[in-house]
Design a protein around this motif. Sequence first.
Motif, PDB file in Angstrom:
ATOM      1  N   GLN A  21      -3.741  -8.011   3.395  1.00  0.00           N
ATOM      2  CA  GLN A  21      -2.761  -6.969   3.625  1.00  0.00           C
ATOM      3  C   GLN A  21      -1.475  -7.230   2.861  1.00  0.00           C
ATOM      4  O   GLN A  21      -0.719  -6.322   2.618  1.00  0.00           O
ATOM      5  CB  GLN A  21      -2.453  -6.858   5.114  1.00  0.00           C
ATOM      6  CG  GLN A  21      -3.636  -6.362   5.913  1.00  0.00           C
ATOM      7  CD  GLN A  21      -3.333  -6.355   7.390  1.00  0.00           C
ATOM      8  OE1 GLN A  21      -2.332  -6.894   7.832  1.00  0.00           O
ATOM      9  NE2 GLN A  21      -4.212  -5.739   8.148  1.00  0.00           N
ATOM     10  N   SER A  83      12.802  -3.387  -9.724  1.00  0.00           N
ATOM     11  CA  SER A  83      11.535  -3.697  -9.053  1.00  0.00           C
ATOM     12  C   SER A  83      10.368  -3.689 -10.026  1.00  0.00           C
ATOM     13  O   SER A  83       9.463  -4.532  -9.927  1.00  0.00           O
ATOM     14  CB  SER A  83      11.276  -2.703  -7.921  1.00  0.00           C
ATOM     15  OG  SER A  83      12.229  -2.860  -6.904  1.00  0.00           O
ATOM     16  N   MET A 103      -4.121  -0.696  -2.734  1.00  0.00           N
ATOM     17  CA  MET A 103      -3.102   0.261  -2.309  1.00  0.00           C
ATOM     18  C   MET A 103      -3.687   1.272  -1.329  1.00  0.00           C
ATOM     19  O   MET A 103      -3.031   1.656  -0.358  1.00  0.00           O
ATOM     20  CB  MET A 103      -2.497   0.965  -3.525  1.00  0.00           C
ATOM     21  CG  MET A 103      -1.603   0.072  -4.356  1.00  0.00           C
ATOM     22  SD  MET A 103      -1.085   0.798  -5.935  1.00  0.00           S
ATOM     23  CE  MET A 103      -0.203   2.235  -5.404  1.00  0.00           C
ATOM     24  N   ALA A 104      -4.905   1.695  -1.572  1.00  0.00           N
ATOM     25  CA  ALA A 104      -5.549   2.672  -0.697  1.00  0.00           C
ATOM     26  C   ALA A 104      -5.819   2.090   0.694  1.00  0.00           C
ATOM     27  O   ALA A 104      -5.889   2.833   1.675  1.00  0.00           O
ATOM     28  CB  ALA A 104      -6.856   3.160  -1.322  1.00  0.00           C
ATOM     29  N   ALA A 106      -3.787   0.109   2.327  1.00  0.00           N
ATOM     30  CA  ALA A 106      -2.536  -0.124   3.053  1.00  0.00           C
ATOM     31  C   ALA A 106      -2.383   0.891   4.178  1.00  0.00           C
ATOM     32  O   ALA A 106      -2.731   2.060   4.017  1.00  0.00           O
ATOM     33  CB  ALA A 106      -1.350  -0.018   2.094  1.00  0.00           C
ATOM     34  N   TRP A 108      -0.753   3.661   6.612  1.00  0.00           N
ATOM     35  CA  TRP A 108       0.096   4.799   6.235  1.00  0.00           C
ATOM     36  C   TRP A 108       1.577   4.470   6.352  1.00  0.00           C
ATOM     37  O   TRP A 108       2.376   4.866   5.518  1.00  0.00           O
ATOM     38  CB  TRP A 108      -0.248   6.040   7.055  1.00  0.00           C
ATOM     39  CG  TRP A 108       0.111   5.900   8.512  1.00  0.00           C
ATOM     40  CD1 TRP A 108      -0.700   5.449   9.514  1.00  0.00           C
ATOM     41  CD2 TRP A 108       1.381   6.177   9.114  1.00  0.00           C
ATOM     42  NE1 TRP A 108      -0.011   5.430  10.709  1.00  0.00           N
ATOM     43  CE2 TRP A 108       1.264   5.877  10.494  1.00  0.00           C
ATOM     44  CE3 TRP A 108       2.600   6.648   8.631  1.00  0.00           C
ATOM     45  CZ2 TRP A 108       2.314   6.032  11.380  1.00  0.00           C
ATOM     46  CZ3 TRP A 108       3.652   6.798   9.522  1.00  0.00           C
ATOM     47  CH2 TRP A 108       3.496   6.499  10.884  1.00  0.00           C
ATOM     48  N   TRP A 109       1.969   3.725   7.397  1.00  0.00           N
ATOM     49  CA  TRP A 109       3.382   3.459   7.632  1.00  0.00           C
ATOM     50  C   TRP A 109       3.961   2.458   6.638  1.00  0.00           C
ATOM     51  O   TRP A 109       5.178   2.370   6.487  1.00  0.00           O
ATOM     52  CB  TRP A 109       3.625   2.979   9.063  1.00  0.00           C
ATOM     53  CG  TRP A 109       2.686   1.915   9.533  1.00  0.00           C
ATOM     54  CD1 TRP A 109       1.547   2.084  10.266  1.00  0.00           C
ATOM     55  CD2 TRP A 109       2.787   0.515   9.275  1.00  0.00           C
ATOM     56  NE1 TRP A 109       0.928   0.882  10.484  1.00  0.00           N
ATOM     57  CE2 TRP A 109       1.670  -0.104   9.892  1.00  0.00           C
ATOM     58  CE3 TRP A 109       3.692  -0.292   8.595  1.00  0.00           C
ATOM     59  CZ2 TRP A 109       1.453  -1.477   9.847  1.00  0.00           C
ATOM     60  CZ3 TRP A 109       3.473  -1.649   8.550  1.00  0.00           C
ATOM     61  CH2 TRP A 109       2.364  -2.228   9.173  1.00  0.00           C
ATOM     62  N   SER A 110       3.103   1.712   5.944  1.00  0.00           N
ATOM     63  CA  SER A 110       3.618   0.726   4.989  1.00  0.00           C
ATOM     64  C   SER A 110       4.232   1.395   3.754  1.00  0.00           C
ATOM     65  O   SER A 110       4.934   0.745   2.987  1.00  0.00           O
ATOM     66  CB  SER A 110       2.525  -0.257   4.576  1.00  0.00           C
ATOM     67  OG  SER A 110       1.520   0.385   3.821  1.00  0.00           O
ATOM     68  N   TRP A 111       3.981   2.668   3.596  1.00  0.00           N
ATOM     69  CA  TRP A 111       4.547   3.411   2.459  1.00  0.00           C
ATOM     70  C   TRP A 111       5.951   3.934   2.754  1.00  0.00           C
ATOM     71  O   TRP A 111       6.589   4.523   1.892  1.00  0.00           O
ATOM     72  CB  TRP A 111       3.619   4.573   2.097  1.00  0.00           C
ATOM     73  CG  TRP A 111       2.308   4.089   1.583  1.00  0.00           C
ATOM     74  CD1 TRP A 111       1.165   3.876   2.307  1.00  0.00           C
ATOM     75  CD2 TRP A 111       1.995   3.720   0.250  1.00  0.00           C
ATOM     76  NE1 TRP A 111       0.167   3.399   1.502  1.00  0.00           N
ATOM     77  CE2 TRP A 111       0.651   3.295   0.226  1.00  0.00           C
ATOM     78  CE3 TRP A 111       2.724   3.696  -0.930  1.00  0.00           C
ATOM     79  CZ2 TRP A 111       0.024   2.861  -0.936  1.00  0.00           C
ATOM     80  CZ3 TRP A 111       2.095   3.268  -2.088  1.00  0.00           C
ATOM     81  CH2 TRP A 111       0.759   2.856  -2.077  1.00  0.00           C
ATOM     82  N   SER A 112       6.456   3.727   3.958  1.00  0.00           N
ATOM     83  CA  SER A 112       7.741   4.300   4.346  1.00  0.00           C
ATOM     84  C   SER A 112       8.941   3.423   3.974  1.00  0.00           C
ATOM     85  O   SER A 112      10.082   3.809   4.216  1.00  0.00           O
ATOM     86  CB  SER A 112       7.753   4.578   5.849  1.00  0.00           C
ATOM     87  OG  SER A 112       7.661   3.369   6.575  1.00  0.00           O
ATOM     88  N   GLY A 113       8.713   2.265   3.392  1.00  0.00           N
ATOM     89  CA  GLY A 113       9.811   1.353   3.062  1.00  0.00           C
ATOM     90  C   GLY A 113      10.875   1.972   2.178  1.00  0.00           C
ATOM     91  O   GLY A 113      12.074   1.746   2.387  1.00  0.00           O
ATOM     92  N   GLY A 114      10.469   2.753   1.192  1.00  0.00           N
ATOM     93  CA  GLY A 114      11.445   3.400   0.317  1.00  0.00           C
ATOM     94  C   GLY A 114      12.311   4.399   1.065  1.00  0.00           C
ATOM     95  O   GLY A 114      13.522   4.488   0.830  1.00  0.00           O
TER      96      GLY A 114
END
Length: 185
Positions: A21, A83, A103-104, A106, A108-114
């Motif tokens: 992960q 980055s 990446m696929a 990961a 869904w919530w891990s994409w919210s960092g930005g």
Amino acid sequence: MREEVDTQAAELASIKIVSRQSSVRSIKPQKMSILDNVVFCTILCLIGGVATASQGAVNSKLGEYTGQGLSSTIVFCMGAIASCIYFLIEVRGRPPTNLLIMMAKAPWWSWSGGVIGAIFVIITILVIPQLGAGTTTAIIVCAQLVFSCIVDNFTFFGIPYRKYTVWRLLATVGLIACVAVIAKF
């Protein structure tokens, strides 16, 4: 036969297993990393603290000249460039072949960092002119520490369990008191 098993065991012992992960590589041979050094990691954290405290004031000043929305956009464009440079250094200019597959996988919530980062930057741009850098940073750091302890205790986001002890509770009360003093004086 016994020597062959011992050789294989020694090879396996030299391989550092990295969480799937958290990395695009699942198993990779690795020597001791500088990030295994607690002192070095502490120095990085201190630099990160100074950078975070500086970031709000710097972003706020840019917002005075460009407007708050454009300031946030500029900040993230510059951050994206930095980055990308770090990513290319990390992978030595050759992204892993299984990057898209990883990446696929990961959550869904891990994409919210930005988005979370954008919220942080926009809030500091808006609030620092009103509260000052010290009070704003104190409130943010206090909120970060308290929520981080909650994340540890309830294992949110797949973080390993670390109990919210009485000592952590007392530290939380102390943090809130420190913020009150910084905001008042």
